[in-house]
Design a protein around this motif. Sequence first.
Motif, PDB file in Angstrom:
ATOM      1  N   THR A   1       8.205   6.986  34.040  1.00 31.64           N
ATOM      2  CA  THR A   1       6.902   6.578  34.553  1.00 31.64           C
ATOM      3  C   THR A   1       6.466   7.352  35.793  1.00 31.64           C
ATOM      4  O   THR A   1       5.284   7.370  36.103  1.00 31.64           O
ATOM      5  CB  THR A   1       6.897   5.084  34.896  1.00 31.64           C
ATOM      6  N   LYS A   2       7.398   7.971  36.484  1.00 26.97           N
ATOM      7  CA  LYS A   2       7.066   8.656  37.738  1.00 26.97           C
ATOM      8  C   LYS A   2       7.055  10.167  37.559  1.00 26.97           C
ATOM      9  O   LYS A   2       7.882  10.726  36.843  1.00 26.97           O
ATOM     10  CB  LYS A   2       8.050   8.272  38.828  1.00 26.97           C
TER      11      LYS A   2
ATOM     12  N   VAL B   1      13.174  15.749  34.332  1.00 28.35           N
ATOM     13  CA  VAL B   1      13.476  15.788  32.902  1.00 28.35           C
ATOM     14  C   VAL B   1      12.988  17.099  32.291  1.00 28.35           C
ATOM     15  O   VAL B   1      13.723  17.768  31.551  1.00 28.35           O
ATOM     16  CB  VAL B   1      12.853  14.576  32.172  1.00 28.35           C
ATOM     17  N   LEU B   2      11.758  17.483  32.610  1.00 27.94           N
ATOM     18  CA  LEU B   2      11.211  18.721  32.066  1.00 27.94           C
ATOM     19  C   LEU B   2      12.014  19.942  32.519  1.00 27.94           C
ATOM     20  O   LEU B   2      12.299  20.835  31.715  1.00 27.94           O
ATOM     21  CB  LEU B   2       9.737  18.871  32.451  1.00 27.94           C
ATOM     22  N   GLU B   3      12.404  19.981  33.776  1.00 29.01           N
ATOM     23  CA  GLU B   3      13.206  21.099  34.275  1.00 29.01           C
ATOM     24  C   GLU B   3      14.545  21.189  33.542  1.00 29.01           C
ATOM     25  O   GLU B   3      14.975  22.275  33.158  1.00 29.01           O
ATOM     26  CB  GLU B   3      13.441  20.969  35.778  1.00 29.01           C
ATOM     27  N   THR B   4      15.172  20.050  33.344  1.00 30.47           N
ATOM     28  CA  THR B   4      16.461  20.020  32.649  1.00 30.47           C
ATOM     29  C   THR B   4      16.320  20.516  31.216  1.00 30.47           C
ATOM     30  O   THR B   4      17.100  21.357  30.750  1.00 30.47           O
ATOM     31  CB  THR B   4      17.051  18.597  32.664  1.00 30.47           C
TER      32      THR B   4
ATOM     33  N   CYS C   1       0.726   5.252  26.683  1.00 30.28           N
ATOM     34  CA  CYS C   1       1.490   4.010  26.836  1.00 30.28           C
ATOM     35  C   CYS C   1       2.953   4.173  26.438  1.00 30.28           C
ATOM     36  O   CYS C   1       3.810   3.452  26.934  1.00 30.28           O
ATOM     37  CB  CYS C   1       0.846   2.878  26.042  1.00 30.28           C
ATOM     38  N   ASP C   2       3.248   5.128  25.572  1.00 28.51           N
ATOM     39  CA  ASP C   2       4.624   5.376  25.142  1.00 28.51           C
ATOM     40  C   ASP C   2       5.318   6.475  25.939  1.00 28.51           C
ATOM     41  O   ASP C   2       6.450   6.836  25.629  1.00 28.51           O
ATOM     42  CB  ASP C   2       4.669   5.744  23.656  1.00 28.51           C
ATOM     43  N   LYS C   3       4.627   7.007  26.959  1.00 29.62           N
ATOM     44  CA  LYS C   3       5.209   8.084  27.791  1.00 29.62           C
ATOM     45  C   LYS C   3       5.806   9.166  26.878  1.00 29.62           C
ATOM     46  O   LYS C   3       6.988   9.433  26.855  1.00 29.62           O
ATOM     47  CB  LYS C   3       6.271   7.550  28.738  1.00 29.62           C
ATOM     48  N   ILE C   4       4.928   9.800  26.131  1.00 30.77           N
ATOM     49  CA  ILE C   4       5.305  10.701  25.046  1.00 30.77           C
ATOM     50  C   ILE C   4       5.922  12.006  25.553  1.00 30.77           C
ATOM     51  O   ILE C   4       5.347  12.721  26.364  1.00 30.77           O
ATOM     52  CB  ILE C   4       4.073  11.046  24.174  1.00 30.77           C
TER      53      ILE C   4
ATOM     54  N   PHE D   1      17.296   7.783  31.457  1.00 29.10           N
ATOM     55  CA  PHE D   1      16.074   7.304  30.807  1.00 29.10           C
ATOM     56  C   PHE D   1      16.307   7.005  29.341  1.00 29.10           C
ATOM     57  O   PHE D   1      17.181   7.581  28.699  1.00 29.10           O
ATOM     58  CB  PHE D   1      14.948   8.340  30.964  1.00 29.10           C
ATOM     59  N   ASP D   2      15.481   6.094  28.829  1.00 32.99           N
ATOM     60  CA  ASP D   2      15.509   5.760  27.408  1.00 32.99           C
ATOM     61  C   ASP D   2      14.620   6.746  26.655  1.00 32.99           C
ATOM     62  O   ASP D   2      13.592   7.193  27.170  1.00 32.99           O
ATOM     63  CB  ASP D   2      14.981   4.343  27.170  1.00 32.99           C
TER      64      ASP D   2
END
Length: 85
Positions: A10-11, A18-21, A38-41, A65-66
């Motif tokens: 969410t942040k 996450v994107l960097e990894t 809403c699903d943080k795609i 994260f899930d």
Amino acid sequence: MIEVYSTNITKKKHAKSVLETLRTEFPEYMISLDLSDCDKILRVENPQGTVDKETVKNLVNNLGFDIAELEDVPLFADLQDSFNT
């Protein structure tokens, strides 16, 4: 190939991590994360073949994260065809 996942990210600072990894692990992939959805795609595309789904999921999970793979949803035209047969 394109894979689409829902996440609980969410942040922006977490999204950046996450994107960097993922981009470090898969520099050839095109990866984006839509926090406004809403699903943080999380969208992962490998223009050269299949996406390593298990590694993507493991990396995101290891960051705390899930992540869940979204099912393919048939297009309206596909649904219409199924009613006509």
